[in-house]
Structure formats: structure tokens, C-alpha cells
Enzyme design. Structure first.
Site, mmCIF file in Angstrom:
data_model
loop_
_atom_site.group_PDB
_atom_site.id
_atom_site.type_symbol
_atom_site.label_atom_id
_atom_site.label_comp_id
_atom_site.label_asym_id
_atom_site.label_seq_id
_atom_site.Cartn_x
_atom_site.Cartn_y
_atom_site.Cartn_z
ATOM 1 N N CYS A 35 4.438 16.840 37.618
ATOM 2 C CA CYS A 35 5.042 17.273 36.348
ATOM 3 C C CYS A 35 4.609 18.680 35.970
ATOM 4 O O CYS A 35 5.198 19.293 35.091
ATOM 5 C CB CYS A 35 4.692 16.295 35.230
ATOM 6 S SG CYS A 35 2.929 16.227 34.891
ATOM 7 N N ASP A 37 1.856 19.509 34.478
ATOM 8 C CA ASP A 37 1.030 19.569 33.267
ATOM 9 C C ASP A 37 -0.428 19.869 33.620
ATOM 10 O O ASP A 37 -0.915 19.479 34.678
ATOM 11 C CB ASP A 37 1.110 18.248 32.502
ATOM 12 C CG ASP A 37 2.497 18.050 31.907
ATOM 13 O OD1 ASP A 37 3.283 19.007 31.949
ATOM 14 O OD2 ASP A 37 2.782 16.959 31.410
ATOM 15 N N CYS A 60 2.759 17.141 28.286
ATOM 16 C CA CYS A 60 3.630 16.252 27.513
ATOM 17 C C CYS A 60 2.872 15.599 26.355
ATOM 18 O O CYS A 60 1.647 15.682 26.260
ATOM 19 C CB CYS A 60 4.195 15.183 28.426
ATOM 20 S SG CYS A 60 2.955 13.972 28.876
ATOM 21 N N CYS A 104 -0.375 10.333 32.754
ATOM 22 C CA CYS A 104 -0.818 11.309 31.751
ATOM 23 C C CYS A 104 -2.241 10.974 31.281
ATOM 24 O O CYS A 104 -3.044 11.870 31.044
ATOM 25 C CB CYS A 104 0.128 11.329 30.557
ATOM 26 S SG CYS A 104 1.870 11.295 31.020
HETATM 27 FE FE1 FES Z 1 2.750 14.902 33.254
HETATM 28 FE FE2 FES Z 1 2.565 13.581 31.044
HETATM 29 S S1 FES Z 1 4.357 13.978 32.145
HETATM 30 S S2 FES Z 1 0.963 14.588 32.087
#
Ligand code: FES
Length: 129
Positions: A35, A37, A60, A104
Site C-alpha cells: 500500500c 504506507d 490510511c 495496518c
Molecule cells: Fe496500508 Fe493501511 S492500507 S497501512
């Protein structure tokens, strides 16, 4: 049922312990390749106790809520206890996350571990948790 619990929404909207710590004793940065992040955890450690913790999350809402909850769970705790914190415990404290958002909460666990590891290596301490 709503996708996100009230606790997730509360920690997402009003995250606790956001920011950085100048002269932190340990900093851990982790990311999720899928993702994209990123989460950074800053620890202040006195006598093996987490005296302060702050985080920055570029990610997110679930990652923000997980980091926020995780910081509350480790503040004031001894390192040995902090290292036992799992993403499962963080998720439970948030009253659950959707299955596709569980990764996450893993970021929060990993960021804390990375920060403790950083602290240990900076202080020539054995990382044996
Ligand atoms: Fe990647 Fe939440 S979607 S940390």
C-alpha cells in the site's frame, strides 16, 4: 454493522501522541510495500520504561488509529512488556479492524519493535526480547 468501530473512528479523528520527539532514544520506521504506507515511531526511554512516545504515520485511517492506540498501550510500560505487544492486542483494543485492514495494525507492532531495536543498538544493549 459499520465497517469501522467507534474506537477506530475516534483514534483516526483524534489521534493521540502524534508528532516527533527531539533526541528520541529510539526511532523505528517501517513501511508496507503493497500500500506504500509508512509509519515512524519515536521513543523516549528512561530506566527501561517508555517515558514518552510519538508517531508519524503517512498512511490510511486504520494505520493512524492503530499507531495512536499502540502508543497509548506502551506509554509508561517497561520494555519487556512493550515487546510483547502484538498487532492482535492493538486490533482488539480498537474493537476490531476489517480483515483486509489487519496489516495496518502490523505496522504499529513493527514500528515499535524497530524503535526498540534502534535504542538497543545505539546503546550497545543486547536485543534479546
Ligand atoms: Fe496500508 Fe493501511 S492500507 S497501512
Amino acid at each position: 454493522m459499520a465497517l469501522y468501530s467507534q474506537k477506530v473512528m475516534d483514534h483516526f479523528r483524534h489521534p493521540r501522541n502524534v508528532g516527533s520527539i527531539e533526541n528520541a532514544d529510539g526511532i523505528g520506521e517501517v513501511g508496507n510495500g503493497k500500500c506504500g504506507d509508512i509509519m515512524r515511531m519515536y521513543l523516549k526511554i528512561d530506566n527501561d520504561i517508555i517515558s514518552d512516545v510519538k508517531f508519524e504515520t503517512f498512511g490510511c485511517g486504520s494505520a493512524i488509529a492503530s499507531s495512536s492506540m499502540a502508543t497509548e498501550m506502551i506509554k509508561g510500560k517497561p520494555l519487556a512488556e512493550v515487546m510483547k505487544l502484538t498487532n492482535k492486542a492493538v486490533t482488539e483494543a480498537l474493537d476490531g479492524l476489517p480483515t483486509h485492514k489487519l496489516h495496518c495494525s502490523v505496522l504499529a507492532e513493527e514500528a515499535i519493535r524497530a524503535a526498540v531495536q534502534d535504542y538497543c543498538s545505539k546503546n550497545n544493549l543486547e536485543y534479546n526480547f
